[in-house]
Write an enzyme that holds these catalytic residues in place. Structure first.
Site, PDB file in Angstrom:
ATOM      1  CD  GLU A 196      42.282  54.914  36.071  1.00  0.00           C
ATOM      2  OE1 GLU A 196      42.214  54.925  34.824  1.00  0.00           O
ATOM      3  OE2 GLU A 196      42.151  53.874  36.740  1.00  0.00           O
ATOM      4  CE1 TYR A 206      50.874  70.327  60.526  1.00  0.00           C
ATOM      5  CE2 TYR A 206      49.907  72.519  60.407  1.00  0.00           C
ATOM      6  CZ  TYR A 206      51.000  71.702  60.653  1.00  0.00           C
ATOM      7  OH  TYR A 206      52.192  72.249  61.019  1.00  0.00           O
ATOM      8  CG  HIS A 246      42.814  51.286  34.113  1.00  0.00           C
ATOM      9  ND1 HIS A 246      41.826  51.822  34.913  1.00  0.00           N
ATOM     10  CD2 HIS A 246      42.451  50.003  33.835  1.00  0.00           C
ATOM     11  CE1 HIS A 246      40.887  50.907  35.096  1.00  0.00           C
ATOM     12  NE2 HIS A 246      41.238  49.789  34.454  1.00  0.00           N
ATOM     13  CD  GLU A 290      49.145  65.985  60.015  1.00  0.00           C
ATOM     14  OE1 GLU A 290      49.366  66.187  58.805  1.00  0.00           O
ATOM     15  OE2 GLU A 290      49.920  66.375  60.924  1.00  0.00           O
ATOM     16  CE  LYS A 350      52.776  65.001  60.592  1.00  0.00           C
ATOM     17  NZ  LYS A 350      52.506  66.338  60.017  1.00  0.00           N
ATOM     18  CB  CYS A 357      60.796  69.385  60.045  1.00  0.00           C
ATOM     19  SG  CYS A 357      60.351  68.177  58.769  1.00  0.00           S
ATOM     20  CB  CYS A 396      56.724  66.934  59.164  1.00  0.00           C
ATOM     21  SG  CYS A 396      58.195  67.944  58.995  1.00  0.00           S
TER      22      CYS A 396
END
Length: 450
Positions: free
Chosen positions: A444, A179, A439, A183, A52, A44, A49
């Site tokens: 939302e 993935y 908002h 990616e 990346k 990692c 990750c």
């Protein structure tokens, strides 16, 4: 704790899971040692990750700089320097490696920067020849990219090497539908590469909700990423100019500058001496463990990707924590709950998901209600982009509980983390409806779906 052993715990592999387990065990008062043959931090931190995600951030600027003009900014001509980004990323990886090392040293964990092998009952032999003993052994050696065998496969790279390229390839072929493939396809596409994805099946991101997979495929095609489905490699030949001539089944040979394999990962269990003490392995070489991460040998445990349960960094960390607390803490032993784990794909745009997909929910629960929000983010409207986001909420019709949320949109992973708490806690659609919206935001949409 155990005077008859050199250490109470010896951890093999100092990645995310191994680091957490070693640190927490030491905090509980255990005498701990850990060995790492490559670099402290594991996949990692070093080649996964973290670097990346840094490349993902860099890639997003390609569209952000283009969109800025619509927001009134005159940027001028932009150029991209891959080497500068690469070196900054690698420098930060080194910084993080130092922090992980410092954390362990501050907890008085003895670090051996060499390979460790189990050579006997409670016995570990280091590459230097030093032999030590431990009451407990934790295997946290992770996994590595799987590269299928075919003629010319020695010419490919994996995600490991992608962080060290000398230049962005003009044409890159990426094999895989998961993935990692999607990616890096997004990353290289934004950096200017002509990207082609080849996949043995006709499905990308198996396990994610089909609506999200289809949306990503549509957007990727619009961005210029090419997909070749239902085919595999026949051979690769390296040309005199360094390019690669690639023959895929059902296709004429084509030339690429790089070929990257992202077809899954296999547990790192070879050469650890596990067979010496009778640790049971699965079909993929994974260490078979019980709910408490204990292997078939009662003093040997394993956490993280090497068990092939759920190959995600937060899972490895949670498993390492649970192991250390359960074995060395004063409280009751506990197991990690592997259900309802949120996940993300840092594609362009990103995907985030938690809980059951629509299909899974219908198969398991029968009657479900599905709510959707298919929208064009405000930023895209001003920028003149037609790219649309999609949120799906899956609700158990019997009790109104939200059992799944699936999103593809800018910042979807950041938004989902909070929503994942609601799904894990078993909140209902009525609870979402009763929550006031913030908002204007994309988030939302989660509380406005009817």
């Amino acid at each position: 704790m155990a005077d008859s052993y050199d250490f109470d715990l010896f951890t093999i592999g100092i990645g995310s899971g191994g680091t957490r387990a070693s640190r927490v065990a030491a905090a509980h008062g255990a005498k701990v040692a850990a060995a790492e043959e490559f670099r402290v931090g594991g996949t990692c931190v070093i080649r996964g990750c973290v670097p990346k995600k840094m490349l993902v951030y860099g890639a997003h600027f390609a569209e952000d700089l283009e969109d800025a003009r619509q927001f009134g900014w005159d940027i001028g001509e932009c150029t991209f320097d891959w080497v500068r980004l690469r070196d900054h990323v690698l420098s930060d990886v080194t910084r993080l490696e130092g922090l992980h090392t410092e954390t362990l040293e501050n907890h008085q964990v003895t670090i051996f920067k060499e390979r460790a092998t189990i050579t006997g009952d409670h016995e570990i032999t280091l590459e230097s020849g030093k032999v030590v003993t431990a009451k407990y052994i934790l295997v946290a050696t992770g996994a590595r990219p799987f590269v299928p065998e075919f003629s010319g496969s020695e010419h490919v790279i994996t995600s490991n090497e992608a962080f060290h390229l000398d230049a962005v390839p003009e044409r890159i072929l990426i094999a895989g539908g998961g993935y990692i493939a999607n990616e890096f396809a997004g990353i290289f596409n934004q950096f200017g590469s002509k990207v082609t994805i080849v996949n043995r099946s006709d499905v990308i991101l198996r396990g994610y909700d089909p609506a999200l997979r289809d949306r990503l495929l549509q957007i990727s095609l619009t961005k210029g990423i090419e997909f070749c489905f239902n085919c595999s490699f026949e051979w690769i030949e390296k040309q005199e100019d360094g390019t690669l001539l690639v023959k895929l089944t059902g296709h004429e040979p084509r030339v690429f500058d790089q070929v990257m394999i992202a077809t899954g990962r296999v547990p790192n269990t070879e050469g650890l001496g596990l067979e010496t003490v009778g640790v049971e392995l699965g079909a993929k070489g994974e260490i078979i463990v019980d709910a408490f991460s204990r292997s078939s040998v009662d003093y040997i445990y394993a956490v993280g990707d090497v068990t092939d349960r759920v190959q995600l960094t937060p899972v490895a960390i949670r498993e390492g924590q649970a192991f250390a607390d359960s074995v060395f803490g004063k409280g009751e032993p506990y197991a990690v709950d592997h259900s309802c784990i949120p996940s993300a794909v840092f594609s362009h745009p990103p995907i985030a998901s938690v809980g059951m997909t629509e299909g899974e929910a219908r198969n398991k629960l029968g009657a479900v209600r599905v709510y959707q929000s298919d929208f064009r983010p405000m930023k895209h409207v001003v920028a003149g982009r037609n790219e649309r986001g999609l949120y799906k909420m899956i609700v158990d019709a019997a009790n109104d509980k939200v059992v799944g949320i699936h999103m593809i949109a800018p910042e979807a992973p950041e938004i989902l983390q909070g929503a994942a708490i609601a799904v894990k806690a078993g909140l209902t659609k009525a609870d979402f409806d009763a929550t006031m919206a913030i908002h204007p935001t994309m988030a939302e949409e989660l509380v406005l779906m009817k």
